[in-house]
Design a protein around this motif. Structure first.
Motif, PDB file in Angstrom:
ATOM      1  N   LYS A 259       0.687   2.856   0.103  1.00  0.00           N
ATOM      2  CA  LYS A 259      -0.320   1.822  -0.131  1.00  0.00           C
ATOM      3  C   LYS A 259      -1.690   2.312   0.342  1.00  0.00           C
ATOM      4  O   LYS A 259      -2.697   2.126  -0.349  1.00  0.00           O
ATOM      5  CB  LYS A 259       0.071   0.545   0.607  1.00  0.00           C
ATOM      6  N   GLY A 260      -1.714   2.965   1.496  1.00  0.00           N
ATOM      7  CA  GLY A 260      -2.981   3.497   2.009  1.00  0.00           C
ATOM      8  C   GLY A 260      -3.574   4.541   1.084  1.00  0.00           C
ATOM      9  O   GLY A 260      -4.775   4.524   0.796  1.00  0.00           O
ATOM     10  N   LYS A 261      -2.742   5.453   0.607  1.00  0.00           N
ATOM     11  CA  LYS A 261      -3.209   6.495  -0.306  1.00  0.00           C
ATOM     12  C   LYS A 261      -3.661   5.886  -1.633  1.00  0.00           C
ATOM     13  O   LYS A 261      -4.650   6.317  -2.225  1.00  0.00           O
ATOM     14  CB  LYS A 261      -2.124   7.533  -0.536  1.00  0.00           C
ATOM     15  N   LEU A 262      -2.922   4.867  -2.092  1.00  0.00           N
ATOM     16  CA  LEU A 262      -3.290   4.194  -3.341  1.00  0.00           C
ATOM     17  C   LEU A 262      -4.649   3.514  -3.189  1.00  0.00           C
ATOM     18  O   LEU A 262      -5.527   3.651  -4.048  1.00  0.00           O
ATOM     19  CB  LEU A 262      -2.209   3.178  -3.721  1.00  0.00           C
ATOM     20  N   LYS A 263      -4.849   2.802  -2.105  1.00  0.00           N
ATOM     21  CA  LYS A 263      -6.141   2.135  -1.865  1.00  0.00           C
ATOM     22  C   LYS A 263      -7.264   3.161  -1.753  1.00  0.00           C
ATOM     23  O   LYS A 263      -8.362   2.942  -2.276  1.00  0.00           O
ATOM     24  CB  LYS A 263      -6.076   1.282  -0.593  1.00  0.00           C
ATOM     25  N   GLU A 264      -6.984   4.276  -1.091  1.00  0.00           N
ATOM     26  CA  GLU A 264      -7.973   5.348  -0.954  1.00  0.00           C
ATOM     27  C   GLU A 264      -8.412   5.858  -2.326  1.00  0.00           C
ATOM     28  O   GLU A 264      -9.600   6.004  -2.602  1.00  0.00           O
ATOM     29  CB  GLU A 264      -7.318   6.493  -0.182  1.00  0.00           C
ATOM     30  N   ARG A 265      -7.434   6.131  -3.189  1.00  0.00           N
ATOM     31  CA  ARG A 265      -7.725   6.646  -4.528  1.00  0.00           C
ATOM     32  C   ARG A 265      -8.517   5.623  -5.343  1.00  0.00           C
ATOM     33  O   ARG A 265      -9.441   5.976  -6.063  1.00  0.00           O
ATOM     34  CB  ARG A 265      -6.441   7.006  -5.267  1.00  0.00           C
ATOM     35  N   LEU A 266      -8.130   4.358  -5.226  1.00  0.00           N
ATOM     36  CA  LEU A 266      -8.826   3.317  -5.990  1.00  0.00           C
ATOM     37  C   LEU A 266     -10.262   3.142  -5.488  1.00  0.00           C
ATOM     38  O   LEU A 266     -11.172   2.918  -6.282  1.00  0.00           O
ATOM     39  CB  LEU A 266      -8.042   2.008  -5.933  1.00  0.00           C
TER      40      LEU A 266
ATOM     41  N   ASN B  17       2.389  -7.862   2.279  1.00  0.00           N
ATOM     42  CA  ASN B  17       1.563  -8.774   1.489  1.00  0.00           C
ATOM     43  C   ASN B  17       0.118  -8.315   1.346  1.00  0.00           C
ATOM     44  O   ASN B  17      -0.663  -8.955   0.683  1.00  0.00           O
ATOM     45  CB  ASN B  17       1.604 -10.175   2.107  1.00  0.00           C
ATOM     46  N   ASP B  18      -0.260  -7.241   1.992  1.00  0.00           N
ATOM     47  CA  ASP B  18      -1.635  -6.781   1.987  1.00  0.00           C
ATOM     48  C   ASP B  18      -1.865  -5.754   0.886  1.00  0.00           C
ATOM     49  O   ASP B  18      -1.939  -4.557   1.140  1.00  0.00           O
ATOM     50  CB  ASP B  18      -1.984  -6.191   3.363  1.00  0.00           C
ATOM     51  N   TRP B  19      -1.975  -6.212  -0.344  1.00  0.00           N
ATOM     52  CA  TRP B  19      -2.187  -5.307  -1.480  1.00  0.00           C
ATOM     53  C   TRP B  19      -3.524  -5.565  -2.169  1.00  0.00           C
ATOM     54  O   TRP B  19      -3.767  -5.072  -3.251  1.00  0.00           O
ATOM     55  CB  TRP B  19      -1.055  -5.458  -2.498  1.00  0.00           C
ATOM     56  N   GLU B  20      -4.401  -6.330  -1.554  1.00  0.00           N
ATOM     57  CA  GLU B  20      -5.651  -6.700  -2.202  1.00  0.00           C
ATOM     58  C   GLU B  20      -6.698  -5.608  -2.063  1.00  0.00           C
ATOM     59  O   GLU B  20      -6.764  -4.905  -1.069  1.00  0.00           O
ATOM     60  CB  GLU B  20      -6.182  -7.999  -1.597  1.00  0.00           C
ATOM     61  N   MET B  21      -7.525  -5.498  -3.096  1.00  0.00           N
ATOM     62  CA  MET B  21      -8.669  -4.591  -3.088  1.00  0.00           C
ATOM     63  C   MET B  21      -9.922  -5.457  -3.091  1.00  0.00           C
ATOM     64  O   MET B  21      -9.909  -6.569  -3.607  1.00  0.00           O
ATOM     65  CB  MET B  21      -8.664  -3.704  -4.342  1.00  0.00           C
TER      66      MET B  21
ATOM     67  N   MET C  90      -1.288   5.447  -9.048  1.00  0.00           N
ATOM     68  CA  MET C  90       0.109   5.439  -8.603  1.00  0.00           C
ATOM     69  C   MET C  90       0.801   6.729  -9.034  1.00  0.00           C
ATOM     70  O   MET C  90       1.576   7.305  -8.273  1.00  0.00           O
ATOM     71  CB  MET C  90       0.848   4.222  -9.164  1.00  0.00           C
ATOM     72  N   GLU C  91       0.516   7.186 -10.250  1.00  0.00           N
ATOM     73  CA  GLU C  91       1.126   8.409 -10.759  1.00  0.00           C
ATOM     74  C   GLU C  91       0.718   9.625  -9.938  1.00  0.00           C
ATOM     75  O   GLU C  91       1.466  10.590  -9.836  1.00  0.00           O
ATOM     76  CB  GLU C  91       0.746   8.630 -12.230  1.00  0.00           C
ATOM     77  N   ALA C  92      -0.472   9.575  -9.345  1.00  0.00           N
ATOM     78  CA  ALA C  92      -0.989  10.714  -8.584  1.00  0.00           C
ATOM     79  C   ALA C  92      -0.481  10.754  -7.141  1.00  0.00           C
ATOM     80  O   ALA C  92      -0.719  11.729  -6.435  1.00  0.00           O
ATOM     81  CB  ALA C  92      -2.517  10.677  -8.596  1.00  0.00           C
ATOM     82  N   LEU C  93       0.214   9.714  -6.711  1.00  0.00           N
ATOM     83  CA  LEU C  93       0.736   9.692  -5.339  1.00  0.00           C
ATOM     84  C   LEU C  93       1.789  10.778  -5.149  1.00  0.00           C
ATOM     85  O   LEU C  93       2.507  11.122  -6.089  1.00  0.00           O
ATOM     86  CB  LEU C  93       1.382   8.333  -5.031  1.00  0.00           C
ATOM     87  N   PRO C  94       1.907  11.304  -3.930  1.00  0.00           N
ATOM     88  CA  PRO C  94       3.011  12.232  -3.653  1.00  0.00           C
ATOM     89  C   PRO C  94       4.350  11.555  -3.970  1.00  0.00           C
ATOM     90  O   PRO C  94       4.502  10.341  -3.793  1.00  0.00           O
ATOM     91  CB  PRO C  94       2.875  12.507  -2.155  1.00  0.00           C
ATOM     92  N   GLU C  95       5.301  12.328  -4.423  1.00  0.00           N
ATOM     93  CA  GLU C  95       6.589  11.823  -4.936  1.00  0.00           C
ATOM     94  C   GLU C  95       7.263  10.799  -4.019  1.00  0.00           C
ATOM     95  O   GLU C  95       7.673   9.739  -4.456  1.00  0.00           O
ATOM     96  CB  GLU C  95       7.531  13.005  -5.177  1.00  0.00           C
ATOM     97  N   LYS C  96       7.401  11.120  -2.719  1.00  0.00           N
ATOM     98  CA  LYS C  96       8.149  10.221  -1.840  1.00  0.00           C
ATOM     99  C   LYS C  96       7.447   8.878  -1.668  1.00  0.00           C
ATOM    100  O   LYS C  96       8.101   7.852  -1.486  1.00  0.00           O
ATOM    101  CB  LYS C  96       8.446  10.874  -0.495  1.00  0.00           C
ATOM    102  N   TYR C  97       6.129   8.847  -1.738  1.00  0.00           N
ATOM    103  CA  TYR C  97       5.403   7.579  -1.638  1.00  0.00           C
ATOM    104  C   TYR C  97       5.437   6.842  -2.972  1.00  0.00           C
ATOM    105  O   TYR C  97       5.590   5.632  -3.030  1.00  0.00           O
ATOM    106  CB  TYR C  97       3.957   7.803  -1.193  1.00  0.00           C
TER     107      TYR C  97
END
Length: 180
Positions: free
Chosen positions: A164-171, A104-108, A121-128
């Motif tokens: 999710k961590g990588k996505l938040k980092e990129r954002l 549930n922790d998807w907030e920025m 999301m498109e830039a994330l490594p494939e498996k993530y």
């Protein structure tokens, strides 16, 4: 013509009905495939294979879910098969020893555009990226994702947590301008 009539005619190998059903769903299913494989030509190939499979297995469609949802599952499975065939997916040894994701922790902290989220999301490594897409966009739970990808639920949760961590980092890099 009603969709149930269209499906009935497709079951009887009516090519006109099959083409009508194809036209109705091809654009939406193409975009689903494109989210996973990223290349138009690959998405088109997957789409064709998915429709061939759907028409050949139409007797298995029981109407318990919408035809679109049933077809979408076929498209996603074809995408996963394509990705697996293209590159062997592996689970790192450390993935089983990481704490589980808080779903549930998807907030920025700040506002970001949908285009920025999509690009990140498109830039994330494939498996993530696969797990994040299946969870966030398609709405599958961990059990379903683990079955689709052929991984354990623990690995699924770990990949979601890391994705999710990588996505938040990129954002955050986008928002605060710390990215390259």
């Amino acid at each position: 013509m009603l969709q149930t009539d269209l499906i009935k005619k497709c079951r009887q190998n009516d090519r006109t009905a099959q083409m009508a059903l194809y036209r109705k769903y091809c654009d939406g299913m193409f975009h689903v495939a494109l989210r996973y494989v990223r290349h138009d030509a690959d998405a088109e190939d997957i789409l064709q294979e998915a429709f061939i499979r759907a028409f050949s297995k139409l007797d298995q469609y029981k109407g318990e879910v919408s035809f679109g949802a049933w077809l979408k599952r076929i498209v996603i499975n074809k995408c996963i098969d394509f990705i697996k065939a293209k590159k062997e997916l592996t689970v790192g040894l450390d993935e089983g020893f990481v704490h589980l994701a808080d779903d549930n922790d998807w907030e920025m902290e700040t506002d970001v555009s949908m285009a920025e989220v999509h690009a990140s999301m498109e830039a994330l490594p494939e498996k993530y990226r696969q797990v994040v897409l299946l969870y966030l966009v398609e709405g599958y739970d961990h059990q379903e994702i683990s079955q689709i990808l052929g991984i354990s639920e623990t690995a699924c949760r770990t990949r979601l947590l890391r994705g999710k961590g990588k996505l938040k980092e990129r954002l955050k890099e986008i928002v605060y301008g710390t990215g390259s």
